[in-house]
Design a protein around this motif. Structure first.
Motif, PDB file in Angstrom:
ATOM      1  N   LEU A 152       5.640  29.477 -31.884  1.00 36.30           N
ATOM      2  CA  LEU A 152       6.911  29.009 -32.410  1.00 36.30           C
ATOM      3  C   LEU A 152       7.443  27.831 -31.604  1.00 36.30           C
ATOM      4  N   GLY A 153       8.506  27.226 -32.105  1.00 36.35           N
ATOM      5  CA  GLY A 153       9.097  26.079 -31.431  1.00 36.35           C
ATOM      6  C   GLY A 153      10.002  26.472 -30.290  1.00 36.35           C
ATOM      7  N   GLU A 154      10.673  25.469 -29.727  1.00 39.65           N
ATOM      8  CA  GLU A 154      11.523  25.670 -28.560  1.00 39.65           C
ATOM      9  C   GLU A 154      12.576  26.755 -28.779  1.00 39.65           C
ATOM     10  N   SER A 155      13.171  26.788 -29.966  1.00 34.93           N
ATOM     11  CA  SER A 155      14.220  27.764 -30.269  1.00 34.93           C
ATOM     12  C   SER A 155      13.726  28.815 -31.256  1.00 34.93           C
ATOM     13  N   LEU A 156      12.440  29.140 -31.181  1.00 33.07           N
ATOM     14  CA  LEU A 156      11.791  30.130 -32.042  1.00 33.07           C
ATOM     15  C   LEU A 156      11.753  29.709 -33.501  1.00 33.07           C
ATOM     16  N   GLU A 157      11.866  28.394 -33.780  1.00 31.26           N
ATOM     17  CA  GLU A 157      11.736  27.925 -35.150  1.00 31.26           C
ATOM     18  C   GLU A 157      10.250  27.893 -35.534  1.00 31.26           C
ATOM     19  N   PRO A 158       9.943  27.871 -36.834  1.00 33.36           N
ATOM     20  CA  PRO A 158       8.537  27.907 -37.260  1.00 33.36           C
ATOM     21  C   PRO A 158       7.764  26.697 -36.744  1.00 33.36           C
ATOM     22  N   PRO A 159       6.449  26.862 -36.545  1.00 29.35           N
ATOM     23  CA  PRO A 159       5.634  25.709 -36.145  1.00 29.35           C
ATOM     24  C   PRO A 159       5.532  24.698 -37.279  1.00 29.35           C
ATOM     25  N   GLN A 160       5.287  23.469 -36.934  1.00 33.17           N
ATOM     26  CA  GLN A 160       5.154  22.411 -37.927  1.00 33.17           C
ATOM     27  C   GLN A 160       3.775  22.475 -38.593  1.00 33.17           C
ATOM     28  N   ALA A 161       3.720  22.012 -39.834  1.00 31.91           N
ATOM     29  CA  ALA A 161       2.458  21.993 -40.555  1.00 31.91           C
ATOM     30  C   ALA A 161       1.412  21.202 -39.777  1.00 31.91           C
ATOM     31  N   GLY A 162       0.242  21.768 -39.640  1.00 35.13           N
ATOM     32  CA  GLY A 162      -0.843  21.097 -38.939  1.00 35.13           C
ATOM     33  C   GLY A 162      -0.792  21.236 -37.433  1.00 35.13           C
ATOM     34  N   GLU A 163       0.265  21.857 -36.892  1.00 41.70           N
ATOM     35  CA  GLU A 163       0.385  21.986 -35.432  1.00 41.70           C
ATOM     36  C   GLU A 163      -0.641  22.981 -34.917  1.00 41.70           C
ATOM     37  N   THR A 164      -1.356  22.602 -33.881  1.00 39.53           N
ATOM     38  CA  THR A 164      -2.348  23.499 -33.315  1.00 39.53           C
ATOM     39  C   THR A 164      -1.684  24.497 -32.385  1.00 39.53           C
ATOM     40  N   GLU A 165      -2.240  25.716 -32.330  1.00 41.24           N
ATOM     41  CA  GLU A 165      -1.686  26.735 -31.447  1.00 41.24           C
ATOM     42  C   GLU A 165      -2.542  26.926 -30.198  1.00 41.24           C
ATOM     43  N   SER A 166      -3.669  26.241 -30.124  1.00 37.65           N
ATOM     44  CA  SER A 166      -4.621  26.509 -29.053  1.00 37.65           C
ATOM     45  C   SER A 166      -4.043  26.377 -27.650  1.00 37.65           C
ATOM     46  N   PRO A 167      -3.119  25.424 -27.375  1.00 39.93           N
ATOM     47  CA  PRO A 167      -2.611  25.346 -26.011  1.00 39.93           C
ATOM     48  C   PRO A 167      -1.721  26.529 -25.637  1.00 39.93           C
ATOM     49  N   ARG A 168      -1.320  27.337 -26.616  1.00 43.51           N
ATOM     50  CA  ARG A 168      -0.364  28.404 -26.342  1.00 43.51           C
ATOM     51  C   ARG A 168      -0.961  29.790 -26.565  1.00 43.51           C
ATOM     52  N   VAL A 169      -2.252  29.872 -26.701  1.00 40.81           N
ATOM     53  CA  VAL A 169      -2.898  31.166 -26.884  1.00 40.81           C
ATOM     54  C   VAL A 169      -3.103  31.802 -25.518  1.00 40.81           C
ATOM     55  N   GLY A 170      -2.555  33.009 -25.368  1.00 37.46           N
ATOM     56  CA  GLY A 170      -2.661  33.691 -24.088  1.00 37.46           C
ATOM     57  C   GLY A 170      -3.355  35.027 -24.220  1.00 37.46           C
ATOM     58  N   ARG A 171      -3.412  35.758 -23.129  1.00 33.69           N
ATOM     59  CA  ARG A 171      -4.075  37.052 -23.140  1.00 33.69           C
ATOM     60  C   ARG A 171      -3.332  38.053 -24.014  1.00 33.69           C
ATOM     61  N   PHE A 172      -2.003  37.959 -24.042  1.00 35.58           N
ATOM     62  CA  PHE A 172      -1.198  38.937 -24.753  1.00 35.58           C
ATOM     63  C   PHE A 172      -0.799  38.411 -26.130  1.00 35.58           C
ATOM     64  N   ALA A 173      -0.795  39.304 -27.105  1.00 36.24           N
ATOM     65  CA  ALA A 173      -0.687  38.916 -28.508  1.00 36.24           C
ATOM     66  C   ALA A 173       0.595  38.191 -28.865  1.00 36.24           C
ATOM     67  N   SER A 174       1.679  38.510 -28.202  1.00 37.89           N
ATOM     68  CA  SER A 174       2.960  37.869 -28.511  1.00 37.89           C
ATOM     69  C   SER A 174       3.805  37.798 -27.252  1.00 37.89           C
ATOM     70  N   PRO A 175       4.872  36.982 -27.282  1.00 39.74           N
ATOM     71  CA  PRO A 175       5.752  36.887 -26.116  1.00 39.74           C
ATOM     72  C   PRO A 175       6.920  37.860 -26.165  1.00 39.74           C
ATOM     73  N   ASP A 176       6.881  38.837 -27.072  1.00 37.23           N
ATOM     74  CA  ASP A 176       8.048  39.696 -27.280  1.00 37.23           C
ATOM     75  C   ASP A 176       8.472  40.448 -26.028  1.00 37.23           C
ATOM     76  N   ALA A 177       7.498  40.806 -25.174  1.00 32.66           N
ATOM     77  CA  ALA A 177       7.841  41.510 -23.938  1.00 32.66           C
ATOM     78  C   ALA A 177       8.726  40.658 -23.035  1.00 32.66           C
ATOM     79  N   LEU A 178       8.626  39.334 -23.175  1.00 28.14           N
ATOM     80  CA  LEU A 178       9.462  38.422 -22.392  1.00 28.14           C
ATOM     81  C   LEU A 178      10.814  38.173 -23.058  1.00 28.14           C
ATOM     82  N   LEU A 179      10.920  38.445 -24.343  1.00 30.49           N
ATOM     83  CA  LEU A 179      12.171  38.225 -25.069  1.00 30.49           C
ATOM     84  C   LEU A 179      13.129  39.404 -24.919  1.00 30.49           C
ATOM     85  N   THR A 180      12.577  40.596 -24.772  1.00 32.11           N
ATOM     86  CA  THR A 180      13.409  41.800 -24.666  1.00 32.11           C
ATOM     87  C   THR A 180      14.452  41.727 -23.557  1.00 32.11           C
ATOM     88  N   PRO A 181      14.093  41.350 -22.321  1.00 38.28           N
ATOM     89  CA  PRO A 181      15.103  41.343 -21.259  1.00 38.28           C
ATOM     90  C   PRO A 181      16.278  40.430 -21.544  1.00 38.28           C
TER      91      PRO A 181
END
Length: 358
Positions: free
Chosen positions: A221-250
């Motif tokens: 997602l974008g800076e403020s959790l907005e949807p990614p832009q069409a054609g935007e690659t996600e490869s630089p942001r792929v991590g070990r964990f499936a989502s960042p939700d564990a970081l959003l909870t606190p």
């Protein structure tokens, strides 16, 4: 940023964890609050002894549970090696803990052995499996209770923090969600040791590290959790964990704790809101809430954690680390240190690791 020195915050986080663990020893695992109040009164304000027939029977007020025992082992390993040495920690588990347990719950240092440690013992001692093949699916905070030391040690290096906490967690717990939540707690604690406040912006601090590739969480997602832009690659942001939700909870929980329109009174009833059981997804929101609400009041944070019943030992231990990182060691009342078994030794050990963290 915090007015306390980083060394003060680091030592405060460790002592806060030790204190929280010991505070929960006596009234541990009361799921009937009427029984808790019958046995300990309507407000627990210090260390207590476990009653006959309860968990940790025979132990004294101010002693550590097995979680505190293992945390001490890891802190000593870090201090003596100057860094995280997995082989050294595993050797300590083999030589200092496993000979004292037998694979049953009511046994070993602290009077109780958690599920993941029991499973690891069986794999190591009975089945002779190597480390790396002993982790189980327990959904508890057991790994957080020791890896918080790694969060303190590597607070200034969140990439190393995440890697070391992940590696250490996988020694005993291998559920991806549990590992992600454990690493996220460590990232929060590390940020507090750095001096960031535990408020609604804490998740933004952590998400910036995700976008930079420092924390290993998947993010498209974008800076403020907005949807990614069409054609935007996600490869630089792929991590070990499936989502960042564990970081959003606190961040969400901290915002709720400071929202005057949201009322949980008395604060210990947060355990009824998020749940009293042992699972990590019950314990963590309670700890985040209490540490955010009482960010400058260590005593209120840990005592409300203890008085909430259920898995109050883990709740108080994790809350104590977060609260201690905010108040600093200088903000922890002396009575909690004086009443802690081997308090002077634990204080010196905490200060030594704090020196390494800066």
């Amino acid at each position: 940023m915090s007015k306390h020195s980083m060394q003060d915050r680091a030592a405060g986080a460790l002592m806060g964890a030790f204190i929280g663990d010991a505070l929960g020893l006596g009234p541990h695992w009361y799921y009937n609050l009427d029984e808790l109040h019958r046995d300990y009164g309507t407000w627990i304000d210090g260390y207590t002894e476990p009653l006959a027939g309860r968990y940790h029977e025979g132990m004294k007020a101010g002693e550590l549970s097995q979680a505190g025992y293992i945390l001490t082992m890891l802190v000593r390993s870090l201090v003596e090696n100057g860094r995280y040495d997995e082989k050294d920690f595993c050797l300590r588990m083999d030589e200092e803990l496993f000979p004292l347990v037998d694979g049953t719950p009511i046994n070993g240092p602290g009077g109780y052995t958690s599920q993941s440690i029991r499973e690891a013992w069986k794999c190591r001692v009975q089945q002779k499996l190597p480390w790396g093949q002993v982790a189980g699916k327990a959904d508890t905070t057991e790994a957080i209770e020791r890896t918080l030391a790694l969060a303190v040690r590597y607070a200034l290096h969140p990439d190393s923090l995440a890697k070391n906490i992940c590696d250490n967690t996988l020694l005993t717990q291998n559920d991806d969600t549990v590992v992600a939540l454990t690493v996220a707690y460590g990232a929060v604690l590390g940020a507090l040791v750095q001096g960031h406040p535990l408020d609604g912006n804490i998740s933004s601090v952590l998400m910036t590290q995700v976008r930079k590739g420092i924390l290993p969480f998947h993010f498209v997602l974008g800076e403020s959790l907005e949807p990614p832009q069409a054609g935007e690659t996600e490869s630089p942001r792929v991590g070990r964990f499936a989502s960042p939700d564990a970081l959003l909870t606190p961040g969400y929980v901290a915002a709720a704790a400071n929202d005057p329109a949201i009322s949980i009174e008395p604060a210990w009833k947060v355990s009824l809101v998020y749940g009293m059981p042992c699972a990590i997804y019950h314990v963590l929101p309670c700890a985040y809430y209490l540490a955010a609400r009482f960010h400058d009041d260590f005593t209120s944070a840990v005592l409300h954690a203890v008085n909430g019943g259920g898995q109050n030992m883990a709740r108080a231990m994790l809350t104590g680390a977060l609260a201690g990182a905010q108040t600093g060691l200088s903000g922890i009342p002396q009575r909690f240190i004086d009443g802690l078994e081997n308090g002077k030794e634990l204080l010196e050990l905490s200060k030594q690791l704090a020196e390494q963290s800066v």
